[in-house]
Design a protein around this motif. Structure first.
Motif, PDB file in Angstrom:
ATOM      1  N   LEU A 274       0.833  -1.190   0.000  1.00 52.21           N
ATOM      2  CA  LEU A 274       0.000   0.000   0.000  1.00 52.21           C
ATOM      3  C   LEU A 274       0.871   1.244   0.000  1.00 52.21           C
ATOM      4  O   LEU A 274       1.883   1.313   0.723  1.00 52.21           O
ATOM      5  N   MET A 275       0.452   2.222  -0.800  1.00 50.23           N
ATOM      6  CA  MET A 275       1.213   3.468  -0.911  1.00 50.23           C
ATOM      7  C   MET A 275       0.957   4.350   0.312  1.00 50.23           C
ATOM      8  O   MET A 275      -0.178   4.472   0.796  1.00 50.23           O
ATOM      9  N   GLU A 276       2.017   5.007   0.742  1.00 50.05           N
ATOM     10  CA  GLU A 276       1.939   5.809   1.969  1.00 50.05           C
ATOM     11  C   GLU A 276       1.083   7.055   1.778  1.00 50.05           C
ATOM     12  O   GLU A 276       0.355   7.476   2.686  1.00 50.05           O
ATOM     13  N   ASN A 277       1.142   7.634   0.591  1.00 49.54           N
ATOM     14  CA  ASN A 277       0.419   8.895   0.386  1.00 49.54           C
ATOM     15  C   ASN A 277      -1.078   8.698   0.199  1.00 49.54           C
ATOM     16  O   ASN A 277      -1.864   9.638   0.373  1.00 49.54           O
ATOM     17  N   SER A 278      -1.512   7.464  -0.189  1.00 51.07           N
ATOM     18  CA  SER A 278      -2.944   7.262  -0.449  1.00 51.07           C
ATOM     19  C   SER A 278      -3.540   6.145   0.385  1.00 51.07           C
ATOM     20  O   SER A 278      -4.740   5.914   0.325  1.00 51.07           O
ATOM     21  N   ASN A 279      -2.688   5.499   1.142  1.00 47.09           N
ATOM     22  CA  ASN A 279      -3.140   4.350   1.916  1.00 47.09           C
ATOM     23  C   ASN A 279      -3.821   3.306   1.022  1.00 47.09           C
ATOM     24  O   ASN A 279      -4.736   2.608   1.451  1.00 47.09           O
TER      25      ASN A 279
ATOM     26  N   PHE B 216      -6.826  -1.547  -3.943  1.00 43.56           N
ATOM     27  CA  PHE B 216      -6.848  -2.179  -2.615  1.00 43.56           C
ATOM     28  C   PHE B 216      -6.519  -1.135  -1.554  1.00 43.56           C
ATOM     29  O   PHE B 216      -5.659  -0.263  -1.757  1.00 43.56           O
ATOM     30  N   THR B 217      -7.185  -1.259  -0.403  1.00 49.92           N
ATOM     31  CA  THR B 217      -6.959  -0.331   0.722  1.00 49.92           C
ATOM     32  C   THR B 217      -6.750  -1.127   2.001  1.00 49.92           C
ATOM     33  O   THR B 217      -6.720  -2.373   1.975  1.00 49.92           O
ATOM     34  N   CYS B 218      -6.643  -0.388   3.126  1.00 53.89           N
ATOM     35  CA  CYS B 218      -6.463  -1.060   4.419  1.00 53.89           C
ATOM     36  C   CYS B 218      -7.595  -2.020   4.733  1.00 53.89           C
ATOM     37  O   CYS B 218      -7.413  -3.013   5.446  1.00 53.89           O
ATOM     38  N   ALA B 219      -8.793  -1.746   4.128  1.00 52.96           N
ATOM     39  CA  ALA B 219      -9.936  -2.631   4.375  1.00 52.96           C
ATOM     40  C   ALA B 219      -9.694  -4.026   3.835  1.00 52.96           C
ATOM     41  O   ALA B 219     -10.365  -4.981   4.243  1.00 52.96           O
ATOM     42  N   ASP B 220      -8.745  -4.148   2.912  1.00 49.00           N
ATOM     43  CA  ASP B 220      -8.452  -5.449   2.330  1.00 49.00           C
ATOM     44  C   ASP B 220      -7.396  -6.212   3.130  1.00 49.00           C
ATOM     45  O   ASP B 220      -7.041  -7.349   2.748  1.00 49.00           O
ATOM     46  N   ILE B 221      -6.875  -5.572   4.197  1.00 44.06           N
ATOM     47  CA  ILE B 221      -5.889  -6.250   5.054  1.00 44.06           C
ATOM     48  C   ILE B 221      -6.468  -6.308   6.460  1.00 44.06           C
ATOM     49  O   ILE B 221      -6.338  -5.366   7.243  1.00 44.06           O
ATOM     50  N   PRO B 222      -7.178  -7.373   6.768  1.00 44.69           N
ATOM     51  CA  PRO B 222      -7.885  -7.430   8.050  1.00 44.69           C
ATOM     52  C   PRO B 222      -6.987  -7.220   9.268  1.00 44.69           C
ATOM     53  O   PRO B 222      -7.397  -6.568  10.231  1.00 44.69           O
ATOM     54  N   ASP B 223      -5.768  -7.748   9.263  1.00 45.71           N
ATOM     55  CA  ASP B 223      -4.925  -7.598  10.442  1.00 45.71           C
ATOM     56  C   ASP B 223      -4.035  -6.368  10.375  1.00 45.71           C
ATOM     57  O   ASP B 223      -3.219  -6.119  11.261  1.00 45.71           O
ATOM     58  N   GLY B 224      -4.156  -5.617   9.250  1.00 41.92           N
ATOM     59  CA  GLY B 224      -3.377  -4.393   9.109  1.00 41.92           C
ATOM     60  C   GLY B 224      -1.928  -4.632   8.767  1.00 41.92           C
ATOM     61  O   GLY B 224      -1.147  -3.669   8.705  1.00 41.92           O
TER      62      GLY B 224
END
Length: 373
Positions: free
Chosen positions: A280-285, A321-329
């Motif tokens: 995931l990109m830092e500027n757009s999460n 894809f966003t943080c929502a796609d990584i359940p454990d972060g």
């Protein structure tokens, strides 16, 4: 009695009408009559009557009468023959016998002439505007005057009667004349044979005249034509108009047209890579991934660009894809379905995966119990 000349129409059954001898003798006598008939088969010639008288002393006397039979109104084919008219009959199955088309008739036919008629037919099967034409060549011979040793031949007359057979019924195309579709299943083309069949009330199937043309529907141009009822060709994908024409020997024609659509029906062959890893990109999460990134040499039987998508909708060619796609972060592995679609709309799919990682720590880490840090 005196010699006499009579017409062949005269009744000669009783020759006494032409007179009898007058006799005188001082004694009684006995008469004897002889008839010699030298007429030919036409009733022309002479009849000789001989009268012989013998008295009691065997004294004899005789006389003769010659009856000449002649044709006083000779048959002249130039004026005494009425030839049958030229005519056109409708219907190819028409009766063309002389009972229908007529025959010569004779105006001056008597016991002195023997005119007879015969004919020979010359048939032309291909005549413009009609089914066929008969030249009926009539010959009339008067056997009572016929003489082939002189020029021109005596007692012979000729005439040509023209008989035309017409028909307006159209031939029928009996093969299917409907739009149809053929599939390309190998390479990028396909070969097949197109044919037509027909029938006609007048013309045998083998005598029907066929022609065709093949048009490219896209350009409305003729790309192939011929004078046969069957042809084979190799086709690329596209739409083609087939035009058939059949003509009978009477000049009647029927046409029909239909569209042949040639489609690429073979699915492409998809090949997915084993998966990719993305961060995931830092500027757009978030991170945007293109479906084509999962392609590993997919192929198709036809040349052209293949389309890659995440669903059957070719517009779904990318996914964010966003943080929502990584359940454990932290990281997660997501199954990916890659759809490969060719220019004809055929598609197939393969399965792969993407490993998402939050190496920049842009997503909150999640632990058991739902507590975040």
């Amino acid at each position: 009695p005196k010699d006499t000349t009579v017409s062949c129409e005269t009744d000669l059954t009783n020759l006494s009408i032409f007179g009898t001898p007058t006799t005188k003798d001082n004694c009684s006598f006995s008469p004897e009559f002889k008839v010699v008939d030298e007429r030919n088969s036409c009733g022309l010639g002479k009849i000789t009557r001989t009268f012989i008288f013998t008295d009691g002393n065997n004294n004899k006397d005789s006389c003769k009468q010659i009856i000449t039979v002649e044709d006083k109104h000779k048959f002249d084919g130039n004026v005494d023959i009425i030839w049958p008219d030229h005519l056109t009959l409708n219907g190819c199955l028409s009766n063309t016998s002389e009972a229908v088309t007529g025959k010569p008739t004779f105006l001056n036919k008597d016991k002195c002439n023997q005119p007879v008629a015969r004919y020979d037919d010359l048939v032309f099967n291909y005549v413009e505007g009609v089914c066929y034409k008969i030249l009926r060549n009539w010959t009339v011979i008067d056997w009572c005057t016929y003489d082939a040793t002189v020029t021109p031949v005596k007692g012979l007359w000729r005439h040509t009667q023209v008989i035309k057979i017409s028909n307006t019924d159209l031939p029928q195309i009996t093969s299917r004349c409907v739009d149809t579709t053929y599939c390309i299943t190998e390479n990028c083309s396909t070969s097949f044979t197109l044919s037509a069949t027909g029938t006609d009330a007048c013309t045998p199937q083998s005598e029907l005249k066929w022609s065709y043309s093949l048009e490219d529907v896209a350009t409305n141009s003729v790309i192939l034509s011929g004078n046969v009822k069957q042809f084979t060709r190799t086709y690329l994908a596209g739409a083609y108009r087939v035009n058939w024409r059949v003509e009978d020997q009477c000049g009647n024609a029927t046409t029909c047209s239909y569209v042949v659509t040639v489609k690429d029906c073979k699915r492409p062959t998809p090949y997915c890579n084993n998966g990719i890893v993305s961060v995931l990109m830092e500027n757009s999460n978030s991170v945007t991934i293109w479906a084509k990134d999962f392609n590993l040499g997919s192929s198709d039987n036809c040349t052209g660009n293949l389309l890659y998508s995440f669903t059957q909708n070719v517009a779904d060619s990318f996914k964010t894809f966003t943080c929502a796609d990584i359940p454990d972060g932290k990281t997660d592995t997501i199954e990916i379905t890659l759809y490969v679609t060719d220019q004809a709309g055929n598609f197939d799919l393969c399965k792969t995966k993407i490993i998402l990682q939050d190496n920049k720590n842009v997503c909150p880490d999640k632990f058991v119990g739902g507590t975040s840090m």
